[in-house]
Design a protein around this motif. Sequence first.
Motif, PDB file in Angstrom:
ATOM      1  N   GLU A  75     -19.981  53.848  47.922  1.00  0.00           N
ATOM      2  CA  GLU A  75     -18.907  54.418  47.110  1.00  0.00           C
ATOM      3  C   GLU A  75     -18.531  53.499  45.952  1.00  0.00           C
ATOM      4  OE1 GLU A  75     -17.633  57.334  47.520  1.00  0.00           O
ATOM      5  OE2 GLU A  75     -18.408  57.899  49.493  1.00  0.00           O
ATOM      6  N   ASP A  76     -18.537  52.190  46.204  1.00  0.00           N
ATOM      7  CA  ASP A  76     -18.125  51.224  45.191  1.00  0.00           C
ATOM      8  C   ASP A  76     -18.965  49.946  45.325  1.00  0.00           C
ATOM      9  OD1 ASP A  76     -16.772  49.920  43.180  1.00  0.00           O
ATOM     10  OD2 ASP A  76     -15.051  49.377  44.433  1.00  0.00           O
ATOM     11  N   PRO A  77     -19.920  49.761  44.412  1.00  0.00           N
ATOM     12  CA  PRO A  77     -20.278  50.606  43.279  1.00  0.00           C
ATOM     13  C   PRO A  77     -20.984  51.872  43.749  1.00  0.00           C
ATOM     14  CG  PRO A  77     -21.855  48.835  43.503  1.00  0.00           C
ATOM     15  CD  PRO A  77     -20.783  48.558  44.507  1.00  0.00           C
ATOM     16  N   PRO A  78     -20.940  52.936  42.950  1.00  0.00           N
ATOM     17  CA  PRO A  78     -21.560  54.185  43.378  1.00  0.00           C
ATOM     18  C   PRO A  78     -23.088  54.149  43.211  1.00  0.00           C
ATOM     19  CG  PRO A  78     -20.567  54.454  41.212  1.00  0.00           C
ATOM     20  CD  PRO A  78     -20.213  53.072  41.671  1.00  0.00           C
ATOM     21  N   PHE A  79     -23.793  54.362  44.298  1.00  0.00           N
ATOM     22  CA  PHE A  79     -25.246  54.523  44.248  1.00  0.00           C
ATOM     23  C   PHE A  79     -25.722  55.070  45.579  1.00  0.00           C
ATOM     24  CE2 PHE A  79     -24.789  50.280  46.050  1.00  0.00           C
ATOM     25  CZ  PHE A  79     -25.831  50.146  46.958  1.00  0.00           C
ATOM     26  N   GLN A  80     -26.930  55.616  45.549  1.00  0.00           N
ATOM     27  CA  GLN A  80     -27.595  56.096  46.755  1.00  0.00           C
ATOM     28  C   GLN A  80     -28.945  55.404  46.864  1.00  0.00           C
ATOM     29  OE1 GLN A  80     -27.858  60.515  47.031  1.00  0.00           O
ATOM     30  NE2 GLN A  80     -26.650  60.502  45.152  1.00  0.00           N
ATOM     31  N   VAL A  81     -29.479  55.361  48.071  1.00  0.00           N
ATOM     32  CA  VAL A  81     -30.840  54.897  48.287  1.00  0.00           C
ATOM     33  C   VAL A  81     -31.586  55.991  49.058  1.00  0.00           C
ATOM     34  CG1 VAL A  81     -32.330  53.118  49.261  1.00  0.00           C
ATOM     35  CG2 VAL A  81     -30.080  52.489  48.345  1.00  0.00           C
ATOM     36  N   HIS A  82     -32.685  56.444  48.479  1.00  0.00           N
ATOM     37  CA  HIS A  82     -33.533  57.452  49.113  1.00  0.00           C
ATOM     38  C   HIS A  82     -34.880  56.819  49.457  1.00  0.00           C
ATOM     39  CE1 HIS A  82     -31.420  60.791  46.516  1.00  0.00           C
ATOM     40  NE2 HIS A  82     -30.587  60.169  47.336  1.00  0.00           N
ATOM     41  N   HIS A  83     -35.582  57.406  50.408  1.00  0.00           N
ATOM     42  CA  HIS A  83     -36.950  56.951  50.609  1.00  0.00           C
ATOM     43  C   HIS A  83     -37.770  57.368  49.387  1.00  0.00           C
ATOM     44  CE1 HIS A  83     -38.584  60.962  51.607  1.00  0.00           C
ATOM     45  NE2 HIS A  83     -39.774  60.399  51.710  1.00  0.00           N
ATOM     46  N   PHE A  84     -38.748  56.571  49.030  1.00  0.00           N
ATOM     47  CA  PHE A  84     -39.538  56.803  47.814  1.00  0.00           C
ATOM     48  C   PHE A  84     -40.687  57.757  48.140  1.00  0.00           C
ATOM     49  CE2 PHE A  84     -42.649  56.000  44.508  1.00  0.00           C
ATOM     50  CZ  PHE A  84     -41.854  55.878  43.376  1.00  0.00           C
ATOM     51  N   ILE A  85     -40.831  58.793  47.332  1.00  0.00           N
ATOM     52  CA  ILE A  85     -41.872  59.785  47.551  1.00  0.00           C
ATOM     53  C   ILE A  85     -43.030  59.495  46.598  1.00  0.00           C
ATOM     54  CG2 ILE A  85     -42.445  62.238  47.530  1.00  0.00           C
ATOM     55  CD1 ILE A  85     -39.389  62.726  47.973  1.00  0.00           C
ATOM     56  N   GLU A  86     -44.132  59.075  47.148  1.00  0.00           N
ATOM     57  CA  GLU A  86     -45.322  58.820  46.345  1.00  0.00           C
ATOM     58  C   GLU A  86     -45.975  60.150  45.970  1.00  0.00           C
ATOM     59  OE1 GLU A  86     -46.267  55.967  45.274  1.00  0.00           O
ATOM     60  OE2 GLU A  86     -45.394  54.448  46.609  1.00  0.00           O
ATOM     61  N   GLY A  87     -46.529  60.214  44.773  1.00  0.00           N
ATOM     62  CA  GLY A  87     -47.203  61.428  44.343  1.00  0.00           C
ATOM     63  C   GLY A  87     -47.122  61.577  42.839  1.00  0.00           C
ATOM     64  N   ARG A  88     -47.451  62.750  42.373  1.00  0.00           N
ATOM     65  CA  ARG A  88     -47.465  63.042  40.933  1.00  0.00           C
ATOM     66  C   ARG A  88     -46.370  64.044  40.604  1.00  0.00           C
ATOM     67  NH1 ARG A  88     -53.227  65.090  39.318  1.00  0.00           N
ATOM     68  NH2 ARG A  88     -52.478  64.595  37.210  1.00  0.00           N
ATOM     69  N   VAL A  89     -45.581  63.721  39.598  1.00  0.00           N
ATOM     70  CA  VAL A  89     -44.587  64.675  39.116  1.00  0.00           C
ATOM     71  C   VAL A  89     -45.328  65.883  38.536  1.00  0.00           C
ATOM     72  CG1 VAL A  89     -42.690  65.046  37.506  1.00  0.00           C
ATOM     73  CG2 VAL A  89     -42.950  62.834  38.643  1.00  0.00           C
ATOM     74  N   LEU A  90     -44.898  67.072  38.917  1.00  0.00           N
ATOM     75  CA  LEU A  90     -45.606  68.282  38.484  1.00  0.00           C
ATOM     76  C   LEU A  90     -45.761  68.341  36.971  1.00  0.00           C
ATOM     77  CD1 LEU A  90     -46.844  71.059  39.159  1.00  0.00           C
ATOM     78  CD2 LEU A  90     -44.519  72.013  39.048  1.00  0.00           C
ATOM     79  N   ASP A  91     -44.738  67.940  36.239  1.00  0.00           N
ATOM     80  CA  ASP A  91     -44.773  67.996  34.780  1.00  0.00           C
ATOM     81  C   ASP A  91     -45.871  67.118  34.184  1.00  0.00           C
ATOM     82  OD1 ASP A  91     -43.280  68.886  32.257  1.00  0.00           O
ATOM     83  OD2 ASP A  91     -43.272  66.710  32.016  1.00  0.00           O
ATOM     84  N   SER A  92     -46.314  66.096  34.929  1.00  0.00           N
ATOM     85  CA  SER A  92     -47.317  65.176  34.390  1.00  0.00           C
ATOM     86  C   SER A  92     -48.705  65.801  34.318  1.00  0.00           C
ATOM     87  CB  SER A  92     -47.379  63.893  35.235  1.00  0.00           C
ATOM     88  OG  SER A  92     -47.906  64.170  36.533  1.00  0.00           O
ATOM     89  N   PHE A  93     -48.958  66.833  35.110  1.00  0.00           N
ATOM     90  CA  PHE A  93     -50.277  67.480  35.049  1.00  0.00           C
ATOM     91  C   PHE A  93     -50.186  68.996  34.847  1.00  0.00           C
ATOM     92  CE2 PHE A  93     -49.128  67.354  39.541  1.00  0.00           C
ATOM     93  CZ  PHE A  93     -49.475  68.613  40.014  1.00  0.00           C
ATOM     94  N   SER A  94     -48.963  69.518  34.864  1.00  0.00           N
ATOM     95  CA  SER A  94     -48.745  70.944  34.607  1.00  0.00           C
ATOM     96  C   SER A  94     -47.445  71.098  33.829  1.00  0.00           C
ATOM     97  CB  SER A  94     -48.683  71.715  35.935  1.00  0.00           C
ATOM     98  OG  SER A  94     -48.399  73.082  35.710  1.00  0.00           O
ATOM     99  N   PRO A  95     -47.478  70.799  32.517  1.00  0.00           N
ATOM    100  CA  PRO A  95     -46.252  70.826  31.720  1.00  0.00           C
ATOM    101  C   PRO A  95     -45.753  72.249  31.473  1.00  0.00           C
ATOM    102  CG  PRO A  95     -48.142  70.410  30.330  1.00  0.00           C
ATOM    103  CD  PRO A  95     -48.655  70.394  31.726  1.00  0.00           C
ATOM    104  N   ARG A  96     -44.558  72.358  30.905  1.00  0.00           N
ATOM    105  CA  ARG A  96     -43.944  73.666  30.633  1.00  0.00           C
ATOM    106  C   ARG A  96     -44.900  74.578  29.902  1.00  0.00           C
ATOM    107  NH1 ARG A  96     -37.663  73.856  30.049  1.00  0.00           N
ATOM    108  NH2 ARG A  96     -38.193  75.843  29.112  1.00  0.00           N
ATOM    109  N   GLY A  97     -44.975  75.814  30.364  1.00  0.00           N
ATOM    110  CA  GLY A  97     -45.834  76.811  29.749  1.00  0.00           C
ATOM    111  C   GLY A  97     -47.213  76.899  30.354  1.00  0.00           C
ATOM    112  N   ALA A  98     -47.626  75.848  31.076  1.00  0.00           N
ATOM    113  CA  ALA A  98     -48.955  75.829  31.689  1.00  0.00           C
ATOM    114  C   ALA A  98     -48.903  76.481  33.071  1.00  0.00           C
ATOM    115  CB  ALA A  98     -49.460  74.389  31.813  1.00  0.00           C
ATOM    116  N   PRO A  99     -50.030  77.020  33.550  1.00  0.00           N
ATOM    117  CA  PRO A  99     -50.065  77.573  34.905  1.00  0.00           C
ATOM    118  C   PRO A  99     -49.772  76.497  35.945  1.00  0.00           C
ATOM    119  CG  PRO A  99     -51.986  78.273  33.638  1.00  0.00           C
ATOM    120  CD  PRO A  99     -51.311  77.214  32.830  1.00  0.00           C
ATOM    121  N   VAL A 100     -49.161  76.910  37.030  1.00  0.00           N
ATOM    122  CA  VAL A 100     -48.788  76.018  38.122  1.00  0.00           C
ATOM    123  C   VAL A 100     -49.735  76.258  39.295  1.00  0.00           C
ATOM    124  CG1 VAL A 100     -46.939  75.470  39.763  1.00  0.00           C
ATOM    125  CG2 VAL A 100     -46.389  75.996  37.383  1.00  0.00           C
ATOM    126  N   PRO A 101     -50.191  75.189  39.974  1.00  0.00           N
ATOM    127  CA  PRO A 101     -51.073  75.384  41.124  1.00  0.00           C
ATOM    128  C   PRO A 101     -50.461  76.335  42.148  1.00  0.00           C
ATOM    129  CG  PRO A 101     -50.983  73.068  40.525  1.00  0.00           C
ATOM    130  CD  PRO A 101     -49.956  73.758  39.689  1.00  0.00           C
TER     131      PRO A 101
END
Length: 335
Positions: A75-101
Motif C-alpha cells: 500500500e505504501d509505497p504502492p506496487f504489486q509483484v506478479h509472477h513473470f510470464i515468459e513469452g511473446r507479446v501478441l502485438d510483437s508478431f501480430s500487430p493491429r490489423g493483422a490476422p491473429v493465430p
Amino acid sequence: MTWLELYGRALAADEAAAGYYNRNVGLPSPNGKVNVRIPLEAADVMDVRLWREEDVLARIRPYVARVPELRHVSEDPPFQVHHFIEGRVLDSFSPRGAPVPDNVLSDVVTLMDQLVRIPQEMAPDVPDHWPASGDSSGFGHLLASLTRDVHATYRQEYREAFAELGIPADPLAVVEPRWDSLTSRPFAVLHADLHRKNMIVTDGATWFLDWELALWGDPMYEIGIHFHKMDYPEEQRDAVFKRWRDLLPARFTAGPVNDLDLYMAHERIKSAIVDTVRYSKQLAAAARPEREFLMGRLAKKVNAARELWGLRRDLSPERVADALAPWREGWSWTS
C-alpha cells in the motif's frame, strides 16, 4: 531480498514497459523472475475505474487460469509483484490489423466465457451507484458520462485542435439517444482492455495481463471494446463474434448486432477525444519515426469517429500534425 528492496531496484531500472497507468519491470528474485508493477502517479484517468487490480486478480484466480499470479501487494509505497510470464507479446508478431493465430482467438473467447461464469458474490464489491445487473442502458450511460467528463476537462485547452480534427462541441450526441434501446443482459466480470499488448503467447497458450480496468458490466461491451482495440481483419472479427455467441450462455449474448455497434461507436468517439490528448503529450519527446506513427494512427482513429459525425474520412496525418502544432515544440512534419 525484501519486497521493498525489489521495489527499489524496479524504480532504478532503466528498462521498463509502461502503459498509461503502470510501469512494469521484470526482475530476478529468490523465487524466480517477477514483474514489479508500479502505478504512474501523473497518469490522466480517462477510463472508468472500478476495482483495484490486486482485488480482481485475487478473486478471479480460481476461475481464470492464465492470469498473473499475485505474489505481493504494498500500500505504501504502492506496487504489486506478479509472477513473470515468459513469452511473446501478441502485438510483437501480430500487430493491429493483422490476422491473429487461431489458438489466440479460441483463448480470447474462452476467457470471456470463464469470466461470465464467475458468480457476482465472488467478484469484488461494486459501489451503490453502480447499475444493477441487467441494466445495460444504465451501464452505457455510465460509460458515456466518463467520456463526457474527459471532453469537458480538455475542451478549452484543445478547442482549436478539436475543431480542426472535426470533433464537435457535443461529440456524444449521435449515440446518446440509443443507450435506452440496449437489450437487458446479466452483468459479468469484464477485462475491458483485451488488446494485443495485453496478451502474451507462450507454448501455444495465451496469458492475459493488465486487469486494472476490469469492470462489472454488460458482456456485449467486452466484445465491443475488444473489437475496437484489436482491429481484426473483418473476416476474423465475424468468426470471433460467432464463437462468442456459440460458447457463452445465451443470456449473456442476447440482443441485436445494433447493441454491439453502439458500444463500438462510443469507443470510436472516446478514442478520438482521449487519444488526441494522449498523443499530443507524447509528441515532444518522440523521434521522427514515432511522430509519423502517432500521427498516422491518430488520423485513423479520428477518421473512424468522423464517419459517425457525418464527416468525410479524409483527415491526413499531416492535418493531424498541424492541428497539434501547439504541442510539437518546434518540429515540423518534414523535420
